[in-house]
Design a protein around this motif. Structure first.
Motif, PDB file in Angstrom:
ATOM      1  N   SER A  14       0.798  -1.238   0.000  1.00 20.01           N
ATOM      2  CA  SER A  14       0.000   0.000   0.000  1.00 20.01           C
ATOM      3  C   SER A  14       0.824   1.277   0.000  1.00 20.01           C
ATOM      4  O   SER A  14       0.261   2.368   0.133  1.00 20.01           O
ATOM      5  CB  SER A  14      -0.995   0.055   1.172  1.00 20.01           C
ATOM      6  N   PHE A  15       2.137   1.205  -0.211  1.00 17.98           N
ATOM      7  CA  PHE A  15       3.010   2.379  -0.101  1.00 17.98           C
ATOM      8  C   PHE A  15       2.966   3.199  -1.387  1.00 17.98           C
ATOM      9  O   PHE A  15       3.939   3.299  -2.136  1.00 17.98           O
ATOM     10  CB  PHE A  15       4.426   1.920   0.214  1.00 17.98           C
ATOM     11  N   GLY A  16       1.818   3.824  -1.651  1.00 20.14           N
ATOM     12  CA  GLY A  16       1.598   4.572  -2.873  1.00 20.14           C
ATOM     13  C   GLY A  16       2.413   5.856  -2.943  1.00 20.14           C
ATOM     14  O   GLY A  16       2.805   6.426  -1.915  1.00 20.14           O
ATOM     15  N   ALA A  17       2.645   6.325  -4.174  1.00 20.29           N
ATOM     16  CA  ALA A  17       3.445   7.529  -4.408  1.00 20.29           C
ATOM     17  C   ALA A  17       2.627   8.658  -5.032  1.00 20.29           C
ATOM     18  O   ALA A  17       3.168   9.537  -5.694  1.00 20.29           O
ATOM     19  CB  ALA A  17       4.641   7.190  -5.303  1.00 20.29           C
ATOM     20  N   GLY A  18       1.300   8.650  -4.826  1.00 20.41           N
ATOM     21  CA  GLY A  18       0.450   9.733  -5.294  1.00 20.41           C
ATOM     22  C   GLY A  18       0.314   9.812  -6.802  1.00 20.41           C
ATOM     23  O   GLY A  18       0.748   8.931  -7.550  1.00 20.41           O
ATOM     24  N   ASN A  19      -0.344  10.898  -7.260  1.00 16.30           N
ATOM     25  CA  ASN A  19      -0.427  11.253  -8.690  1.00 16.30           C
ATOM     26  C   ASN A  19      -0.969  10.149  -9.588  1.00 16.30           C
ATOM     27  O   ASN A  19      -0.525   9.999 -10.721  1.00 16.30           O
ATOM     28  CB  ASN A  19       0.956  11.691  -9.217  1.00 16.30           C
ATOM     29  N   GLY A  20      -1.912   9.355  -9.098  1.00 16.93           N
ATOM     30  CA  GLY A  20      -2.526   8.367  -9.966  1.00 16.93           C
ATOM     31  C   GLY A  20      -3.142   9.052 -11.176  1.00 16.93           C
ATOM     32  O   GLY A  20      -3.952   9.971 -11.037  1.00 16.93           O
ATOM     33  N   ARG A  21      -2.766   8.620 -12.371  1.00 15.67           N
ATOM     34  CA  ARG A  21      -3.238   9.294 -13.590  1.00 15.67           C
ATOM     35  C   ARG A  21      -4.759   9.293 -13.681  1.00 15.67           C
ATOM     36  O   ARG A  21      -5.362  10.227 -14.201  1.00 15.67           O
ATOM     37  CB  ARG A  21      -2.652   8.601 -14.817  1.00 15.67           C
ATOM     38  N   ASP A  22      -5.369   8.206 -13.211  1.00 15.49           N
ATOM     39  CA  ASP A  22      -6.827   8.090 -13.279  1.00 15.49           C
ATOM     40  C   ASP A  22      -7.452   8.083 -11.886  1.00 15.49           C
ATOM     41  O   ASP A  22      -8.526   7.528 -11.687  1.00 15.49           O
ATOM     42  CB  ASP A  22      -7.227   6.839 -14.056  1.00 15.49           C
ATOM     43  N   ALA A  23      -6.790   8.721 -10.925  1.00 17.02           N
ATOM     44  CA  ALA A  23      -7.287   8.717  -9.549  1.00 17.02           C
ATOM     45  C   ALA A  23      -8.689   9.318  -9.442  1.00 17.02           C
ATOM     46  O   ALA A  23      -9.515   8.863  -8.641  1.00 17.02           O
ATOM     47  CB  ALA A  23      -6.324   9.477  -8.640  1.00 17.02           C
ATOM     48  N   LYS A  24      -8.978  10.316 -10.256  1.00 11.31           N
ATOM     49  CA  LYS A  24     -10.289  10.975 -10.196  1.00 11.31           C
ATOM     50  C   LYS A  24     -11.407   9.994 -10.486  1.00 11.31           C
ATOM     51  O   LYS A  24     -12.478  10.045  -9.858  1.00 11.31           O
ATOM     52  CB  LYS A  24     -10.330  12.137 -11.185  1.00 11.31           C
ATOM     53  N   ALA A  25     -11.175   9.075 -11.425  1.00 12.38           N
ATOM     54  CA  ALA A  25     -12.202   8.088 -11.787  1.00 12.38           C
ATOM     55  C   ALA A  25     -12.504   7.141 -10.628  1.00 12.38           C
ATOM     56  O   ALA A  25     -13.573   6.537 -10.576  1.00 12.38           O
ATOM     57  CB  ALA A  25     -11.744   7.285 -13.001  1.00 12.38           C
ATOM     58  N   TYR A  26     -11.570   7.018  -9.698  1.00 11.14           N
ATOM     59  CA  TYR A  26     -11.748   6.146  -8.536  1.00 11.14           C
ATOM     60  C   TYR A  26     -12.132   6.923  -7.276  1.00 11.14           C
ATOM     61  O   TYR A  26     -12.210   6.356  -6.190  1.00 11.14           O
ATOM     62  CB  TYR A  26     -10.463   5.357  -8.273  1.00 11.14           C
ATOM     63  N   GLY A  27     -12.342   8.235  -7.427  1.00  9.68           N
ATOM     64  CA  GLY A  27     -12.668   9.063  -6.272  1.00  9.68           C
ATOM     65  C   GLY A  27     -11.481   9.324  -5.374  1.00  9.68           C
ATOM     66  O   GLY A  27     -11.644   9.620  -4.184  1.00  9.68           O
TER      67      GLY A  27
END
Length: 397
Positions: A14-27
Motif C-alpha cells: 500500500s506504499f503509494g506515491a500519489g499522482n494516480g493518472r486516473d485517480a479521479k475516476a476512482y474518487g
C-alpha cells in the motif's frame, strides 16, 4: 546464468506515491500515501530509503533528496481496473485485470449469499458488515462463543472473512466453512478476491487475539504469470508473507509465512544470507496496509516504515554482488484520506545492486508489469502469452 543470479522483490503493501493518472475516476484525486505520511510527522528517519533515492523520486517533507542515489528509481502506473491487493500483485507479474473484483464495503454481503452460506455451513451468520478484525471480535466474539454462530465480515478490500474461536468453533470447522464460502463466491456477482479464515483465541472482550493460523482462499490468477514462467524453466520462486496466498500457490516453489512485516524482513534477510538459489524471492509486507493504512493512522504507518528501513539496511549490507533488489508497492492506502479504502496511486520502484555503476531516475512506466518482464528477461525466460509489460533491464548498469 542471467545478469543477476538472485532477484529480491519486496512489496511494501500500500506504499503509494500519489499522482494516480486516473485517480479521479476512482474518487481518489489528491491522494498521496508516502507524501502525506511525511507531512504527518515532525521527523521521518528513513536513511536507507533516502540513499536509494526515494526523496529524489517523490518530494517528501523533512527527507532531502541525495546528490548521488545508490540505485535507480521511478514510479509505475497501474494498467488494470481496480486498486486491490490481488490486482496489484498479479499485474506486477504480468496480468492485466479488466474486470475488478467485487467489494461489499458499503452494504455487507447480499441476503441470498448469506442465506446460502448459513444453509450450507449450519451456522447462523452474525456481523455481515465492513469492520476491522479487532473491532468485530470485541463486538461479537462473546456471542459467537456462546451460541456457535459465525462472524462474517468484509473490509475495504475484496474479501469475505470468517472468524472462529480455535477452542470453541475449531480450526477444522472454520476452514470447512471458508471452503464453502469460497465455492459460493465463485459466482460473478459475488466474486471476491479472497475468502480469509480468521482464527482467534480468548474468552472475553479485551482479551481476544487473532492467531497465525489464518488461511487465505484466493482465486487463481486468470492466466500464467512471470512466476509460472520461472518455475517451468527450473528457477526457484520463493515467497515470503502472503504472496503464496495471493497467487494461490501458482508458480511458487517454496513459501514462508510471516507473523509481521518485521518478521517478513527477518526471513528475507535470512534467505539473502543462507539460501543459494537461482531465481526470485518475492516478498509481501502487509502491516503497512492492514495495521495503519486501513485504520487511517499516518503516524503508525510512518513508524512501520522506519522499522522497515532498519531491516532494509541489514538486507542491503548482506546482498551479494550478483543480487538485484526491487522495492515497490501494489496500490496506495493514504492514511490521511477519507474512508478506509485503498487509494488509486502510482507506486514507487527502487532498484539496487552492488554491480551498479550508474544510478538515477528512469522513465515512469505505464504498468506495474515492468517488474515481471524485467525478471523474465534477466533469466532468459519468455513471458507467458497474454501478459503485459516491457523489461527495463537494459536501463540498469
Amino acid at each position: 546464468m542471467g545478469k543477476f543470479k538472485r532477484i529480491f522483490v519486496i512489496v511494501v503493501d500500500s506504499f503509494g506515491a500519489g499522482n494516480g493518472r486516473d485517480a479521479k475516476a476512482y474518487g481518489d484525486e489528491g491522494t498521496d500515501t508516502m507524501g502525506h505520511i511525511a507531512e504527518s510527522v515532525d521527523h521521518w528517519e528513513i536513511p536507507n530509503l533516502q540513499k536509494l533515492g526515494m526523496a529524489n523520486m517523490h518530494p517528501l517533507k523533512g527527507v532531502a533528496p541525495v546528490e548521488k542515489p545508490m540505485g535507480y528509481y521511478t514510479v509505475m502506473n497501474e494498467n488494470s481496473c481496480g486498486k486491490d491487493t490481488m490486482t496489484g500483485h498479479w499485474e506486477l507479474m504480468g496480468i492485466k485485470t479488466v474486470k475488478p473484483f467485487v467489494t461489499f464495503t458499503e452494504t455487507g454481503f447480499p441476503k441470498e449469499l448469506i442465506e446460502e452460506l448459513e444453509k450450507r455451513t449450519g451456522h447462523k451468520v452474525i456481523g455481515n458488515k465492513s469492520s476491522s478484525g479487532t473491532t468485530i471480535l470485541d463486538e461479537l466474539a462473546e456471542e459467537e462463543i456462546a451460541t456457535g454462530h459465525m462472524i462474517v465480515y468484509t473490509s475495504a478490500d475484496s474479501v469475505l472473512q470468517i472468524c472462529g474461536n480455535e477452542e470453541t468453533f475449531g480450526l477444522d470447522e472454520l476452514y470447512r466453512c471458508c471452503e464453502i464460502a469460497r465455492e459460493l463466491t465463485m459466482k460473478d456477482e459475488w466474486r471476491v478476491g479472497r475468502v480469509i479464515a480468521r482464527p482467534y483465541v480468548g474468552k472475553k472482550k479485551g482479551e481476544f487475539k487473532r492467531t497465525s493460523n489464518r488461511h487465505d482462499y484466493a482465486l487463481k490468477p486468470t492466466g500464467k504469470t512471470a512466476l509460472d514462467a520461472l518455475k517451468e524453466h527450473g528457477f526457484e520462486v520463493i515467497s515470503v508473507g502472503k504472496i503464496r496466498d495471493i497467487f494461490d500457490g501458482e508458480g511458487i516453489t517454496k513459501a514462508y509465512k510471516s507473523k509481521s512485516s518485521v518478521h517478513g524482513m527477518e526471513q528475507t534477510i535470512d534467505i539473502i544470507k543462507d539460501e543459494d538459489f537461482e531465481g526470485l524471492c518475492f516478498v509481501n509486507l502487509v502491516d503497512f496496509d492492514a495495521l495503519w493504512g486501513h485504520r487511517r493512522n499516518p503516524q503508525g504507518y510512518a513508524k512501520e516504515v522506519e522499522m522497515f528501513d532498519v531491516k532494509l539496511g541489514e538486507a542491503l549490507a548482506d546482498l551479494r554482488e550478483d543480487d538485484l533488489l526491487m522495492i515497490t508497492a501494489d496500490h496506495g492506502n493514504d492514511p490521511t484520506y477519507s474512508g478506509t479504502d485503498h487509494t488509486r496511486e502510482q507506486v514507487p520502484l527502487l532498484i539496487y545492486s552492488k554491480q551498479f555503476e550508474g544510478s538515477g531516475a528512469l522513465k515512469e512506466t505505464d504498468t506495474f508489469a515492468a517488474v515481471g518482464a524485467t525478471i523474465a528477461e534477466n533469466f532468459g525466460v519468455k513471458m507467458p502469452e497474454g501478459t503485459i509489460g516491457s523489461s527495463i533491464l537494459g536501463q540498469l548498469s
